[in-house]
Design an enzyme around this catalytic site. Structure first.
Site, mmCIF file in Angstrom:
data_model
loop_
_atom_site.group_PDB
_atom_site.id
_atom_site.type_symbol
_atom_site.label_atom_id
_atom_site.label_comp_id
_atom_site.label_asym_id
_atom_site.label_seq_id
_atom_site.Cartn_x
_atom_site.Cartn_y
_atom_site.Cartn_z
ATOM 1 N N GLU A 1 0.829 -1.209 0.000
ATOM 2 C CA GLU A 1 0.000 0.000 0.000
ATOM 3 C C GLU A 1 0.865 1.262 0.000
ATOM 4 O O GLU A 1 0.538 2.240 -0.659
ATOM 5 C CB GLU A 1 -0.940 0.005 1.212
ATOM 6 C CG GLU A 1 -2.040 -1.039 1.134
ATOM 7 C CD GLU A 1 -2.974 -0.825 -0.050
ATOM 8 O OE1 GLU A 1 -3.052 0.294 -0.573
ATOM 9 O OE2 GLU A 1 -3.623 -1.805 -0.466
ATOM 10 N N TYR B 1 -6.576 5.940 4.764
ATOM 11 C CA TYR B 1 -6.710 4.982 3.672
ATOM 12 C C TYR B 1 -5.868 3.728 3.936
ATOM 13 O O TYR B 1 -6.366 2.600 3.850
ATOM 14 C CB TYR B 1 -6.298 5.613 2.319
ATOM 15 C CG TYR B 1 -6.023 4.529 1.316
ATOM 16 C CD1 TYR B 1 -7.087 3.870 0.720
ATOM 17 C CD2 TYR B 1 -4.720 4.084 1.080
ATOM 18 C CE1 TYR B 1 -6.855 2.791 -0.127
ATOM 19 C CE2 TYR B 1 -4.479 3.018 0.245
ATOM 20 C CZ TYR B 1 -5.550 2.377 -0.370
ATOM 21 O OH TYR B 1 -5.326 1.305 -1.180
ATOM 22 N N ASP C 1 -9.590 5.962 -1.960
ATOM 23 C CA ASP C 1 -8.393 6.465 -2.632
ATOM 24 C C ASP C 1 -8.841 7.115 -3.948
ATOM 25 O O ASP C 1 -10.048 7.277 -4.184
ATOM 26 C CB ASP C 1 -7.368 5.340 -2.867
ATOM 27 C CG ASP C 1 -7.796 4.400 -3.985
ATOM 28 O OD1 ASP C 1 -8.996 4.397 -4.361
ATOM 29 O OD2 ASP C 1 -6.928 3.686 -4.520
#
Ligand code: SF4
Length: 454
Positions: A96, A180, A198
């Protein structure tokens, strides 16, 4: 029912003919309710998903598509096969962070090398920042690698090597982990039913619900988080979140979305509006509070039929990148066996490109004359190598432009070949001579690689 009408009904887009009558809510073929928003609902409620039956259908459609079409990616394989929760969360976390601002195709190789070198949090915590920067070189946004390593050290030293187990704790306890990333790790690694927002999710949700207000504004972002949390599948939250992002990355793309292939097209009001060729009955000015809806497009920027679904999302104009200029010198000497070696110096440990290596460089005013530029650069080089440098000996190579996230940087590139050995002053900031091969293996930015190739 005509195809157009069916689409309108499925997207919750047709109102009852008589607003006075109050029959039970009708349902579309797949169960989406056409009930009007209650009087107490907020003015933007027509942009939200409020019908549980429609949400259920959308989840099923999206997950079925994801199961069929998802890309095979190394972090997905790890998340699906790693039995240890800490290792699984770490593997997702690394992916991520790398995927922020960077394309999947670029990240795959970096991810595989990273996980091979540091397969666990403990291994990463023991690495040096120099090693981290070397592996990260070329991926951009270099502070990401540094923060990832700092956070790994914290987990090992302060949390006994155990990753926080909820999105809330991940965000609270780990430096560099925002809302996020925390949601992504918690939903994918632990199965916590929490949504994510996102860039891809913003685009998909704004199109599904015709949200045309500035999608970077806090008011819109808050509503999108509400929507993501309401939509996320309770049984497969990680897959659902990845599916929504996958849809944005591969189907509901920014410029030419593939609406015909979209698994949730029957829920999409932007598509419905495009098909109808005029404003859809829902959401409209009346339903959204007589023009005061905070999620509708501004009245001054109405629907542009030439853009179709790409009317959404809309963003406030980007801030212009700052323009910067620097003189830089590829300083060369002959090393062992007369092979060329180059001087590189290390940048400060904070700020842009913190801790990375570069050719000696000096920021320049935009309008500085070339003669003055040479003199200033010669003086700067002299401070590094401890011997006089004649400005006239600097050979102008040309200009290299590199766009950082918010800086339009121009390097004016010079070169200079030195005769004999040059001893570097150990008192000055770190500097070293490197061969071309060593240069490419060092923690240098893409911009510096461009400079060497100039
Ligand atoms: Fe995006 Fe088109 Fe699907 Fe709507 S129908 S979500 S605009 S791809």
């Amino acid at each position: 029912m005509s195809q157009l009408r069916a689409a309108a009904v499925a997207a919750g887009g047709l109102r009852r003919s008589s607003p006075r009558a109050a029959p039970p809510a009708r349902r579309s073929r797949k169960g989406a309710s056409l009930r009007k928003a209650p009087a107490s609902a907020p003015p933007y409620s027509r942009h939200l998903f409020s019908d549980p039956a429609e949400i259920e259908v959308l989840r099923g459609d999206l997950l079925a598509w994801y199961d069929r079409c998802k890309r095979d990616l190394p972090w997905r394989t790890r998340a699906a096969t790693e039995p240890d929760a800490d290792r699984r969360a770490y593997a997702v976390w690394v992916s991520e962070i790398m995927l922020q601002q960077t394309q999947v195709a670029t990240v795959i190789d970096y991810y595989n090398r990273w996980m091979q070198k540091w397969p666990t949090l403990q291994a990463l915590a023991q690495a040096s920042l120099e090693e981290v920067n070397e592996l990260w070189a070329g991926l951009g946004y270099y502070s990401r690698g540094k923060r990832l390593q700092e956070a790994a050290k914290k987990v090992v030293s302060e949390l006994a090597g155990r990753m926080p187990r909820t999105a809330e704790d991940l965000q609270k306890l780990l430096p560099g982990v925002g809302r996020y990333t925390a949601g992504a790790i918690a939903s994918i690694s632990y199965g916590q039913a929490t949504g994510v927002v996102d860039g891809n999710v913003i685009r998909v949700l704004c199109r599904l619900r015709c949200i045309g207000a500035d999608s970077s504004s806090p008011a819109v972002i808050d509503r999108l988080w509400d929507m993501a949390n309401a939509l996320v599948d309770r049984n497969r939250p990680g897959d659902f979140n990845q599916a929504l992002m996958e849809l944005g990355a591969t189907v509901c793309v920014p410029k030419a979305p593939l609406c015909g292939e979209c698994p949730v097209k029957q829920h999409c009001r932007a598509r419905l509006r495009k098909l109808l060729g005029k404003p859809t009955p829902v959401p409209d000015v009346e339903d959204c509070g007589a023009g005061g809806c905070p999620l509708c497009p501004p009245a001054a920027e109405p629907w542009d039929s030439s853009l179709g679904v790409t009317n959404f999302p809309r963003k406030a104009a980007k801030k212009q990148a700052r323009v910067a200029r620097a003189a830089t010198c590829v300083l060369e000497r002959r090393g062992c066996h007369r092979a060329p070696e180059y001087l590189i110096v290390q940048r400060p440990s904070s700020g842009l490109l913190a801790g990375l290596w570069e050719f000696p460089s000096l920021p320049q005013a935009q309008d500085l004359q070339e003669e003055k530029q040479r003199e200033a650069l010669a003086e700067h080089l002299q401070a590094w190598i401890g011997q006089p440098v004649v400005a006239g000996d600097l050979q102008l190579i040309g200009e290299v432009v590199h766009i950082f996230s918010h800086i339009h940087q121009t390097y004016v590139v010079y070169s200079l070949s030195l005769d004999g050995d040059v001893t570097l002053d150990p008192a000055s900031s770190p500097s070293r001579w490197v061969t071309e091969e060593e240069f490419h293996a060092s923690a240098v930015s893409t911009a510096m690689k461009k400079v060497l190739g100039a």
